[in-house]
Design a protein around this motif. Structure first.
Motif, PDB file in Angstrom:
ATOM      1  N   ASP A  15      -2.005  -2.657  13.224  1.00  0.00           N
ATOM      2  CA  ASP A  15      -1.629  -2.721  11.634  1.00  0.00           C
ATOM      3  C   ASP A  15      -0.992  -4.035  11.409  1.00  0.00           C
ATOM      4  O   ASP A  15      -0.033  -3.919  11.138  1.00  0.00           O
ATOM      5  CB  ASP A  15      -0.830  -1.622  11.620  1.00  0.00           C
ATOM      6  CG  ASP A  15      -0.597  -1.131  10.210  1.00  0.00           C
ATOM      7  OD1 ASP A  15      -1.218  -1.765   9.232  1.00  0.00           O
ATOM      8  OD2 ASP A  15       0.230  -0.075   9.708  1.00  0.00           O
ATOM      9  N   PRO A  16      -1.876  -4.934  10.762  1.00  0.00           N
ATOM     10  CA  PRO A  16      -1.388  -6.439  10.878  1.00  0.00           C
ATOM     11  C   PRO A  16      -0.545  -6.342   9.560  1.00  0.00           C
ATOM     12  O   PRO A  16       0.638  -7.187   9.744  1.00  0.00           O
ATOM     13  CB  PRO A  16      -2.790  -7.266  10.748  1.00  0.00           C
ATOM     14  CG  PRO A  16      -3.732  -6.220  10.464  1.00  0.00           C
ATOM     15  CD  PRO A  16      -3.457  -4.936  11.177  1.00  0.00           C
ATOM     16  N   MET A  17      -0.623  -5.550   8.602  1.00  0.00           N
ATOM     17  CA  MET A  17       0.025  -5.915   7.249  1.00  0.00           C
ATOM     18  C   MET A  17       1.616  -5.145   7.836  1.00  0.00           C
ATOM     19  O   MET A  17       2.279  -6.153   7.261  1.00  0.00           O
ATOM     20  CB  MET A  17      -0.526  -5.006   6.231  1.00  0.00           C
ATOM     21  CG  MET A  17      -1.582  -5.567   5.575  1.00  0.00           C
ATOM     22  SD  MET A  17      -2.272  -4.633   4.217  1.00  0.00           S
ATOM     23  CE  MET A  17      -0.717  -4.551   3.142  1.00  0.00           C
ATOM     24  N   SER A  21       4.272   6.436  -1.765  1.00  0.00           N
ATOM     25  CA  SER A  21       3.629   5.238  -1.072  1.00  0.00           C
ATOM     26  C   SER A  21       3.756   4.120  -1.775  1.00  0.00           C
ATOM     27  O   SER A  21       3.726   4.126  -3.046  1.00  0.00           O
ATOM     28  CB  SER A  21       2.181   5.730  -0.816  1.00  0.00           C
ATOM     29  OG  SER A  21       1.720   4.488  -0.595  1.00  0.00           O
ATOM     30  N   THR A  22       4.231   2.853  -1.284  1.00  0.00           N
ATOM     31  CA  THR A  22       4.413   1.709  -2.024  1.00  0.00           C
ATOM     32  C   THR A  22       3.024   0.694  -2.065  1.00  0.00           C
ATOM     33  O   THR A  22       3.297  -0.340  -1.325  1.00  0.00           O
ATOM     34  CB  THR A  22       5.317   0.724  -1.139  1.00  0.00           C
ATOM     35  OG1 THR A  22       5.357   0.685   0.067  1.00  0.00           O
ATOM     36  CG2 THR A  22       6.819   1.498  -1.615  1.00  0.00           C
ATOM     37  N   ASP A  23       1.968   1.489  -2.338  1.00  0.00           N
ATOM     38  CA  ASP A  23       0.459   0.833  -2.210  1.00  0.00           C
ATOM     39  C   ASP A  23       0.908   0.036  -3.692  1.00  0.00           C
ATOM     40  O   ASP A  23       1.541   0.183  -4.516  1.00  0.00           O
ATOM     41  CB  ASP A  23      -0.583   1.971  -2.111  1.00  0.00           C
ATOM     42  CG  ASP A  23      -0.301   2.870  -3.025  1.00  0.00           C
ATOM     43  OD1 ASP A  23       0.034   2.678  -4.359  1.00  0.00           O
ATOM     44  OD2 ASP A  23      -0.707   3.890  -2.629  1.00  0.00           O
ATOM     45  N   VAL A  24      -0.360  -0.960  -3.773  1.00  0.00           N
ATOM     46  CA  VAL A  24      -0.535  -1.574  -5.034  1.00  0.00           C
ATOM     47  C   VAL A  24      -0.706  -0.914  -6.292  1.00  0.00           C
ATOM     48  O   VAL A  24      -0.046  -1.247  -7.139  1.00  0.00           O
ATOM     49  CB  VAL A  24      -1.803  -2.577  -5.007  1.00  0.00           C
ATOM     50  CG1 VAL A  24      -1.997  -3.373  -6.029  1.00  0.00           C
ATOM     51  CG2 VAL A  24      -1.538  -3.494  -3.544  1.00  0.00           C
ATOM     52  N   ALA A  25      -1.411   0.327  -6.168  1.00  0.00           N
ATOM     53  CA  ALA A  25      -1.247   1.084  -7.576  1.00  0.00           C
ATOM     54  C   ALA A  25      -0.124   1.564  -7.882  1.00  0.00           C
ATOM     55  O   ALA A  25       0.094   1.702  -9.122  1.00  0.00           O
ATOM     56  CB  ALA A  25      -2.324   2.255  -7.272  1.00  0.00           C
ATOM     57  N   GLU A  57       2.197  -6.378  -0.028  1.00  0.00           N
ATOM     58  CA  GLU A  57       1.386  -5.569  -0.883  1.00  0.00           C
ATOM     59  C   GLU A  57       0.709  -6.470  -1.970  1.00  0.00           C
ATOM     60  O   GLU A  57      -0.496  -6.236  -2.461  1.00  0.00           O
ATOM     61  CB  GLU A  57       1.993  -4.297  -1.472  1.00  0.00           C
ATOM     62  CG  GLU A  57       2.460  -2.952  -0.322  1.00  0.00           C
ATOM     63  CD  GLU A  57       1.301  -2.456   0.183  1.00  0.00           C
ATOM     64  OE1 GLU A  57       0.017  -2.563  -0.441  1.00  0.00           O
ATOM     65  OE2 GLU A  57       1.331  -1.921   1.322  1.00  0.00           O
ATOM     66  N   VAL A  58       1.483  -7.371  -2.276  1.00  0.00           N
ATOM     67  CA  VAL A  58       0.876  -8.236  -3.536  1.00  0.00           C
ATOM     68  C   VAL A  58      -0.179  -9.043  -3.157  1.00  0.00           C
ATOM     69  O   VAL A  58      -1.292  -9.074  -3.888  1.00  0.00           O
ATOM     70  CB  VAL A  58       2.060  -9.157  -3.925  1.00  0.00           C
ATOM     71  CG1 VAL A  58       1.614 -10.387  -4.911  1.00  0.00           C
ATOM     72  CG2 VAL A  58       3.250  -8.555  -4.671  1.00  0.00           C
ATOM     73  N   SER A  92      -8.419  -0.268  -0.913  1.00  0.00           N
ATOM     74  CA  SER A  92      -6.968  -0.823  -0.347  1.00  0.00           C
ATOM     75  C   SER A  92      -5.810  -0.790  -1.295  1.00  0.00           C
ATOM     76  O   SER A  92      -4.627  -0.954  -0.864  1.00  0.00           O
ATOM     77  CB  SER A  92      -7.590  -2.118  -0.074  1.00  0.00           C
ATOM     78  OG  SER A  92      -8.472  -2.429   0.753  1.00  0.00           O
ATOM     79  N   LEU A  93      -6.332  -0.378  -2.513  1.00  0.00           N
ATOM     80  CA  LEU A  93      -4.840  -0.404  -3.588  1.00  0.00           C
ATOM     81  C   LEU A  93      -4.372   0.904  -3.537  1.00  0.00           C
ATOM     82  O   LEU A  93      -3.106   0.876  -3.869  1.00  0.00           O
ATOM     83  CB  LEU A  93      -5.600  -0.354  -4.803  1.00  0.00           C
ATOM     84  CG  LEU A  93      -6.278  -1.664  -5.489  1.00  0.00           C
ATOM     85  CD1 LEU A  93      -6.858  -1.603  -6.865  1.00  0.00           C
ATOM     86  CD2 LEU A  93      -5.431  -2.854  -5.352  1.00  0.00           C
TER      87      LEU A  93
END
Length: 242
Positions: free
Chosen positions: A204-206, A75-79, A140-141, A156-157
């Motif tokens: 899913d707006p993002m 997953s390309t999440d923030v973490a 994501e940023v 959310s991270l």
């Protein structure tokens, strides 16, 4: 008199003419198989499609806990982007959100095949990765900044985010610039309106914003792709004189 009549009849009778066969003009039948990737003409799309097929089958038939662990690790999440950005940016593009029957999976085959036939595998990979990376970072940023500012919770991270849809959207935008004018505007209007409808639905707006941004990235590559287009189709060699 009978002899004369017979002779006259013979002289006035029309001689049989030989019919000359004229070959019928046949139009070439459309080859539907050209819409799909092949190992010789479109090696990048073909090889990538094999990888996506393998991961889709793995996601469907493997142990659910193993699949969940692989998806979360990709997953390309923030973490994950903060610790292993290159790894997750590549790994996240090895999965199809929704499986092999997803609309973006079908669009991947058709769009990237057509794009690679026009600009080659290296540039097609560049367009795909550019849209994938730019749209991922652009969505994501802000999440990470919002968490730091206290506008979003810390959970959310770790938002699950993977798939090829950003790269496909960028490829659609790039391919439109290489089509004839009427077909170009039809693709831009049709695909653009579909993305706007998804954004209006607000499910899913993002991700929806990421699709629009990736689509715009593909459109921005038109000058670069058109500039190198005359060199993509090699000229036929002149016949040798003996």
């Amino acid at each position: 008199m009978p002899a004369a009549g017979a002779a006259g009849a013979t002289g006035t009778a029309s001689a049989p003419t030989a019919s000359v066969g004229v070959p019928a003009v046949t139009r070439p039948r459309p080859r539907l198989w050209r819409l799909l990737p092949g190992p010789r003409r479109t090696p990048f799309t073909f090889g990538y499609a094999l990888v996506l097929t393998a991961t889709s089958l793995l996601g469907r038939y493997a142990d659910p806990q193993l699949v969940d662990a692989l998806l979360r690790g990709s997953s390309t999440d923030v973490a994950h982007l903060a610790h292993n950005p290159l790894l997750v940016l590549v790994a996240s593009a090895l999965w199809i959100a929704g499986g092999i029957t997803s609309p973006y999976a079908i669009a991947f085959l058709l769009v990237l095949t057509a794009l690679e036939r026009r600009i080659g595998g290296l540039r097609t990979a560049g367009v795909f990765l550019l849209g994938h990376v730019v749209a991922t970072l652009a969505t994501e940023v802000p999440v990470g900044l919002s968490v730091l500012a206290g506008h979003l919770p810390g959970s959310s991270l770790h938002r699950l985010d993977y798939g090829i849809s950003f790269g496909v959207a960028a490829s659609v935008g790039a391919l439109a610039g290489l089509l004839t004018p009427w077909l170009r505007w039809a693709v831009l209007a049709g695909f653009g309106w579909m993305l706007v409808e998804d954004l209006i639905a607000f499910t899913d707006p993002m991700t929806n914003w990421g699709h629009l941004l990736a689509f715009a990235v593909g459109v921005c590559t038109w000058p670069l792709l058109r500039r190198g287009r005359p060199f993509l189709t090699p000229a036929r060699p002149a016949p040798r004189r003996r």
